[in-house]
Design a protein around this motif. Structure first.
Motif, PDB file in Angstrom:
ATOM      1  N   ARG A  50     125.155  80.417   5.212  1.00  6.55           N
ATOM      2  CA  ARG A  50     124.542  79.899   3.982  1.00  6.55           C
ATOM      3  C   ARG A  50     123.026  79.745   4.131  1.00  6.55           C
ATOM      4  O   ARG A  50     122.278  79.956   3.170  1.00  6.55           O
ATOM      5  CB  ARG A  50     125.186  78.563   3.591  1.00  6.55           C
ATOM      6  N   LEU A  55     121.483  79.769   0.522  1.00  7.97           N
ATOM      7  CA  LEU A  55     122.283  78.778  -0.201  1.00  7.97           C
ATOM      8  C   LEU A  55     122.087  77.380   0.368  1.00  7.97           C
ATOM      9  O   LEU A  55     122.562  76.398  -0.215  1.00  7.97           O
ATOM     10  CB  LEU A  55     123.762  79.167  -0.140  1.00  7.97           C
ATOM     11  N   PRO A  79     117.987  82.864  -3.132  1.00 10.09           N
ATOM     12  CA  PRO A  79     119.086  83.759  -2.727  1.00 10.09           C
ATOM     13  C   PRO A  79     119.087  85.100  -3.450  1.00 10.09           C
ATOM     14  O   PRO A  79     119.320  86.143  -2.824  1.00 10.09           O
ATOM     15  CB  PRO A  79     120.338  82.948  -3.074  1.00 10.09           C
TER      16      PRO A  79
END
Length: 331
Positions: A50, A55, A79
């Motif tokens: 992530r 993220l 992202p």
């Protein structure tokens, strides 16, 4: 050639946690390679992915994609601007869209979308499935559609998060070979997250063993199996008998008190009088498991161990090992 992914001193903490989830990770991925992040649940592999995908925001550290800085103390690229494709364990296909529209969803900016859809469907072996809906596909076919959708925008990096966890064992064995071939044919660099060592060994060029937010060891499957850094890494690559100095003393091996020893269950020598280190053990149980028997036995000092053999064992048997069979670690 610049690395596809460069990570330097990456850390990440969450409120309510006693310690950081990611702790000073340094990592590089060569362009065109498949690298697996291998570790048990809670080791930090999903958080690491992530962070790479944008993220999550790192506390400290540097992340570069193809030598482009995407995150550090003053920079954070969103992202959608990192050119990363993601394949999730639940596939995340839109049930109301057919296969073609599921794939075009991620390539809205490409002028010849239909050509690209046909191209990636051929790549994943689903030519002719464009008008089918997800519920009309098997689990393996849905997985390949999810992969096609991730590859369609031509990402710089592909992240696969436990992609085989929802598949039965027989399908998984077949599909992971297909996934390896598809990724290699596409030429994309891939980061493959898994808790399953067999999946990592089958799919990845290199494996990163992650534990409690730190990299324990990094290398190819053969080097990690044959030369594990510690007992934890060794145990990931097959069941082991973990032995203390007094246990190996039972085999007349000159042990050191500050060392920990391990032998893979299949590497003990059974009824081999020429084994340089050997002892008599009492068999408590010998279970047939298809291609071998799994035995539970007691060493002379009372330590209970398990080991495999080609035949059923009972009573007292001679058990031994060679120095090549023995793994030695600092305690």
């Amino acid at each position: 050639m610049e690395p596809a992914l460069h990570i330097e001193n990456l850390t990440k903490s969450f409120s309510g946690k006693d310690s950081p989830v990611i702790k000073g990770i340094d990592l590089e991925l060569k362009t065109g390679t498949i690298v697996s992040i291998l570790g048990e649940s809670g080791c930090g592999k999903t958080t690491l992915a992530r962070l790479v995908a944008g993220l999550e925001t790192p506390d400290t550290g540097v992340i570069k994609l193809q030598n482009t800085l995407v995150a550090d103390s003053t920079t954070f690229i969103q992202p959608q601007n990192r050119h990363i494709g993601m394949v999730f364990q639940d596939y995340a296909l839109f049930p109301h869209l057919n296969v073609g529209n599921n794939i075009t969803y991620g390539i809205a900016k490409e002028s010849k979308k239909e050509n690209r859809v046909d191209e990636v469907l051929r790549l994943v072996g689903l030519d002719g499935y464009k008008n089918r809906f997800p519920h009309q596909l098997s689990g393996g076919q849905q997985q390949r559609v999810a992969l096609a959708r991730a590859l369609a925008p031509r990402p710089q990096l592909l992240i696969l998060d436990e992609p085989f966890s929802n598949l039965d064992a027989s399908l998984k064995l077949h599909l992971r070979n297909e996934i390896f071939d598809i990724i290699k044919k596409s030429g994309v660099t891939a980061l493959f997250l898994t808790h399953d060592t067999q999946d990592a060994m089958a799919v990845a060029d290199e494996i990163v063993v992650l534990k409690s937010g730190r990299i324990e060891q990094y290398g190819n499957a053969k080097s990690l199996y044959e030369h594990p850094k510690n007992a934890y890494v060794a145990s990931l690559f097959g069941p082991i008998a973990l032995l203390q100095s007094e246990d190996v003393n039972s085999f007349d091996f000159p042990s050191e008190p500050d060392k920990v020893y391990a032998i893979r269950q299949g590497h003990f020598l059974v009824s081999e009088a020429k084994a340089p280190y050997r002892t008599k053990v009492k068999i408590d149980r010998s279970i047939f498991l298809g291609n071998h028997y799994l035995n539970t036995a007691m060493l002379p000092n009372g330590k209970v161990i398990t080991f495999s053999s080609a035949t059923h064992l009972e009573g007292k048997v001679l058990l031994g090992f060679t120095i090549e069979n023995l793994m030695i670690f600092n305690s």
